[in-house]
Scaffold this motif. Structure first.
Motif, PDB file in Angstrom:
ATOM      1  N   LYS A  48       0.839  -1.209   0.000  1.00  0.00           N
ATOM      2  CA  LYS A  48       0.000   0.000   0.000  1.00  0.00           C
ATOM      3  C   LYS A  48       0.872   1.257   0.000  1.00  0.00           C
ATOM      4  O   LYS A  48       0.636   2.193  -0.778  1.00  0.00           O
ATOM      5  CB  LYS A  48      -0.928   0.022   1.210  1.00  0.00           C
ATOM      6  CG  LYS A  48      -1.822   1.267   1.255  1.00  0.00           C
ATOM      7  CD  LYS A  48      -2.739   1.283   2.463  1.00  0.00           C
ATOM      8  CE  LYS A  48      -2.077   1.825   3.695  1.00  0.00           C
ATOM      9  NZ  LYS A  48      -1.900   3.321   3.649  1.00  0.00           N
ATOM     10  N   THR A 310     -10.949   4.908   5.461  1.00  0.00           N
ATOM     11  CA  THR A 310     -10.238   5.009   4.197  1.00  0.00           C
ATOM     12  C   THR A 310      -9.400   6.284   4.200  1.00  0.00           C
ATOM     13  O   THR A 310      -9.609   7.172   5.018  1.00  0.00           O
ATOM     14  CB  THR A 310     -11.243   5.051   3.034  1.00  0.00           C
ATOM     15  OG1 THR A 310     -12.248   6.035   3.320  1.00  0.00           O
ATOM     16  CG2 THR A 310     -11.929   3.697   2.855  1.00  0.00           C
ATOM     17  N   PRO A 325     -10.009  -0.397   1.704  1.00  0.00           N
ATOM     18  CA  PRO A 325      -9.682  -1.819   1.797  1.00  0.00           C
ATOM     19  C   PRO A 325     -10.575  -2.628   0.859  1.00  0.00           C
ATOM     20  O   PRO A 325     -11.691  -2.209   0.536  1.00  0.00           O
ATOM     21  CB  PRO A 325      -9.979  -2.147   3.262  1.00  0.00           C
ATOM     22  CG  PRO A 325     -11.066  -1.187   3.642  1.00  0.00           C
ATOM     23  CD  PRO A 325     -10.776   0.076   2.873  1.00  0.00           C
ATOM     24  N   TYR A 353      -8.548   0.311  -4.393  1.00  0.00           N
ATOM     25  CA  TYR A 353      -8.709  -0.730  -3.391  1.00  0.00           C
ATOM     26  C   TYR A 353      -7.388  -1.451  -3.117  1.00  0.00           C
ATOM     27  O   TYR A 353      -6.624  -1.755  -4.043  1.00  0.00           O
ATOM     28  CB  TYR A 353      -9.764  -1.742  -3.849  1.00  0.00           C
ATOM     29  CG  TYR A 353     -11.158  -1.153  -3.965  1.00  0.00           C
ATOM     30  CD1 TYR A 353     -11.965  -1.011  -2.839  1.00  0.00           C
ATOM     31  CD2 TYR A 353     -11.652  -0.728  -5.196  1.00  0.00           C
ATOM     32  CE1 TYR A 353     -13.238  -0.461  -2.936  1.00  0.00           C
ATOM     33  CE2 TYR A 353     -12.927  -0.179  -5.307  1.00  0.00           C
ATOM     34  CZ  TYR A 353     -13.707  -0.044  -4.175  1.00  0.00           C
ATOM     35  OH  TYR A 353     -14.971   0.489  -4.274  1.00  0.00           O
ATOM     36  N   ASP A 355      -5.589  -4.655  -0.548  1.00  0.00           N
ATOM     37  CA  ASP A 355      -5.764  -5.782   0.361  1.00  0.00           C
ATOM     38  C   ASP A 355      -4.925  -5.545   1.613  1.00  0.00           C
ATOM     39  O   ASP A 355      -3.691  -5.614   1.576  1.00  0.00           O
ATOM     40  CB  ASP A 355      -5.325  -7.075  -0.324  1.00  0.00           C
ATOM     41  CG  ASP A 355      -5.498  -8.312   0.581  1.00  0.00           C
ATOM     42  OD1 ASP A 355      -5.996  -8.160   1.716  1.00  0.00           O
ATOM     43  OD2 ASP A 355      -5.121  -9.414   0.142  1.00  0.00           O
ATOM     44  N   VAL A 356      -5.587  -5.212   2.716  1.00  0.00           N
ATOM     45  CA  VAL A 356      -4.916  -5.063   4.014  1.00  0.00           C
ATOM     46  C   VAL A 356      -5.648  -5.922   5.055  1.00  0.00           C
ATOM     47  O   VAL A 356      -5.875  -5.508   6.188  1.00  0.00           O
ATOM     48  CB  VAL A 356      -4.833  -3.580   4.462  1.00  0.00           C
ATOM     49  CG1 VAL A 356      -3.847  -2.811   3.607  1.00  0.00           C
ATOM     50  CG2 VAL A 356      -6.205  -2.908   4.423  1.00  0.00           C
ATOM     51  N   LYS A 357      -6.022  -7.136   4.645  1.00  0.00           N
ATOM     52  CA  LYS A 357      -6.872  -7.976   5.491  1.00  0.00           C
ATOM     53  C   LYS A 357      -6.220  -8.350   6.813  1.00  0.00           C
ATOM     54  O   LYS A 357      -6.910  -8.508   7.831  1.00  0.00           O
ATOM     55  CB  LYS A 357      -7.297  -9.226   4.729  1.00  0.00           C
ATOM     56  CG  LYS A 357      -8.363  -8.962   3.674  1.00  0.00           C
ATOM     57  CD  LYS A 357      -8.969 -10.238   3.121  1.00  0.00           C
ATOM     58  CE  LYS A 357     -10.026  -9.916   2.066  1.00  0.00           C
ATOM     59  NZ  LYS A 357     -11.151  -9.146   2.634  1.00  0.00           N
ATOM     60  N   MET A 360      -7.026  -5.440   8.850  1.00  0.00           N
ATOM     61  CA  MET A 360      -8.478  -5.329   9.026  1.00  0.00           C
ATOM     62  C   MET A 360      -8.984  -6.322  10.060  1.00  0.00           C
ATOM     63  O   MET A 360      -9.856  -6.002  10.880  1.00  0.00           O
ATOM     64  CB  MET A 360      -9.186  -5.550   7.699  1.00  0.00           C
ATOM     65  CG  MET A 360      -9.025  -4.414   6.695  1.00  0.00           C
ATOM     66  SD  MET A 360     -10.016  -2.960   7.105  1.00  0.00           S
ATOM     67  CE  MET A 360     -11.664  -3.582   6.764  1.00  0.00           C
ATOM     68  N   GLY A 365      -7.951  -0.259   9.381  1.00  0.00           N
ATOM     69  CA  GLY A 365      -7.982  -0.153   7.933  1.00  0.00           C
ATOM     70  C   GLY A 365      -6.889   0.755   7.402  1.00  0.00           C
ATOM     71  O   GLY A 365      -5.952   1.110   8.130  1.00  0.00           O
ATOM     72  N   PRO A 366      -6.985   1.170   6.130  1.00  0.00           N
ATOM     73  CA  PRO A 366      -5.947   2.008   5.517  1.00  0.00           C
ATOM     74  C   PRO A 366      -5.650   3.291   6.283  1.00  0.00           C
ATOM     75  O   PRO A 366      -4.483   3.691   6.406  1.00  0.00           O
ATOM     76  CB  PRO A 366      -6.520   2.315   4.130  1.00  0.00           C
ATOM     77  CG  PRO A 366      -7.408   1.154   3.827  1.00  0.00           C
ATOM     78  CD  PRO A 366      -8.025   0.777   5.145  1.00  0.00           C
TER      79      PRO A 366
END
Length: 444
Positions: A48, A310, A325, A353, A355-357, A360, A365-366
């Motif tokens: 990211k 976000t 995310p 978008y 992927d930061v699962k 999360m 989140g971001p």
């Protein structure tokens, strides 16, 4: 002179795990005791950060905390060798060990509150580390956070560093997660919006019932004083206690701003209209308040998808984009709303978008992963350049993660003495990569 908003993302630490330590954070609690993947988490965060750098954004990284935190375990009575301290804590007080192994410093929105030089009376960028007193596992971060910030923003001519606020509930401070700076341009004086959960000294003021209000009005006012902000550049606004009780533990879970845009859920605040009027008056510039109604996105969907956690960024071409995310794509109501948002004529024209699962699943989140620092080009040049993202640093940090991080970690693994050696070896090498000096207790 050119102006920028830099984002400094927290590097995920080697002990990234799911211990469910954050009461009031739905994701943290619901994923407790699952196995984590520190290597994947760190690489997701790096991807990211590199993607934003590739978009032309000023992007940096902040080092994680030393974990396990043996210093704190010794402070509370565990003695012996490092391995003995760890094993005694695991046997006698496993909850305390879990707190001292948390990798929560990855969420650098909680690292500090930052005020840019355009807003402060002395013309410097001010930093106050958050004391995070509401949660034990986070309350042990501020001193090391201060060390890392001083090593990253290491020029006294441009940067002013403060000690964190007194470690008392009256001054509960969660940092930039409850602070948004609004402005017409990053280099011009703006309005700093401080959002608090309750007033600690007014017993009759509204407050949540089920979950704690982590940020106090008194803390926000203290930070504004420390940062030499004028009254006309500050707005203090209360978060709706009802949404805190629905799992909205920070304002950045229900609202996010950038320049002259505030993107928020209709249930986010108390006294919304009067406070928005105050923002308009003090901004003396066009404002875009983008309201999401409950009919469009429920609080539950907002919390589970982190629609408001976000990032809103201004791209080099002047357009704004939301960094979201992938969980937002997977939620039908949220995905439909974001697709519509880019067509409504607001400054937000794109959604990107990521992927930061791994983050999360632990409740961030971001927007949690980054600390925003508005700077001019002289101030950017004064930052420790070794912490700014580029192709070389991205490669070195990925190699570093591959070398030192596990791809599976359970809560039971936190009692493994080998984790101490692994973590310290990794962090010692990281301080050399980023040229931070000795910022950790084990290096003293």
């Amino acid at each position: 002179m050119k102006q920028f908003e830099a984002n400094f993302d927290g590097l995920v630490g080697p002990t990234h795990n799911y211990a469910g330590l954050s009461f009031g954070n739905v994701a943290s609690y619901s994923n407790a005791a699952q196995a984590s993947n520190p290597k994947a988490a760190a690489k997701q965060g790096l991807q990211k950060a590199k993607a934003l750098a590739d978009l032309g954004m000023v992007q940096g990284v902040l080092a994680p905390q030393e974990r396990p935190d043996l210093y704190t375990l010794r402070r509370i009575g565990f003695s012996g060798s490092d391995a003995e301290v760890l094993q005694k804590a695991a046997k006698q007080a496993p909850a305390l060990l879990n707190a001292c192994c948390s990798a929560s410093s990855m969420w650098t929105a909680n690292a500090a509150t930052v005020s840019p030089s355009a807003d402060t009376r002395d013309g410097k960028v001010h930093f106050t580390p958050a004391n995070l007193v509401d949660k034990l596992h986070r309350s042990i971060e501020p001193l090391t956070t201060g060390n890392i910030l001083k090593a990253t923003f290491n020029n006294d001519r441009h940067f002013k560093h403060h000690l964190h606020l007194p470690e008392h509930a009256n001054f509960g401070d969660e940092g930039a997660a409850n602070h948004t700076r609004l402005c017409s341009d990053y280099g011009k004086a703006g309005v700093e919006l401080f959002v608090y959960g309750q007033s600690a000294t007014n017993p009759n003021a509204p407050k949540p019932v089920k979950y704690p209000a982590r940020q106090t009005l008194e803390a926000s006012q203290a930070v504004a004083r420390l940062h030499q902000l004028e009254d006309e550049s500050c707005v203090f606004m209360q978060q709706n206690p009802d949404v805190i009780d629905q799992g909205v533990f920070h304002n950045d879970v229900i609202a996010v701003g950038n320049q002259n845009v505030l993107f928020y859920h209709e249930q986010a605040f108390l006294d919304t209209e009067s406070k928005f009027a105050e923002i308009r008056r003090k901004m003396n510039a066009e404002m875009h308040f983008i309201k999401v109604s409950t009919a469009q996105v429920s609080i539950d969907d907002a919390v589970r998808s982190y629609l408001f956690n976000t990032q809103i960024i201004t791209l080099p071409n002047g357009e704004m984009a939301i960094v979201a995310p992938t969980d937002c794509q997977e939620n039908p109501a949220v995905f439909a709303y974001l697709n519509e948002l880019t067509t409504l004529g607001t400054p937000i024209k794109q959604v990107k978008y990521f992927d930061v699962k791994q983050s999360m699943q632990n409740g961030g989140g971001p927007a949690c992963l980054r600390l925003r620092v508005a700077m001019n080009e002289l101030e950017v040049a004064a930052v420790n350049q070794n912490t700014l993202m580029n192709d070389m640093l991205f490669g070195r940090l990925n190699t570093w993660v591959e070398k030192h991080y596990r791809d599976r970690l359970t809560v039971a693994d936190l009692a493994d003495p080998q984790l101490i050696t692994e973590s310290r070896t990794a962090l010692d090498e990281l301080t050399q990569i980023l040229k931070l000096g000795s910022v950790y207790q084990f290096q003293k």
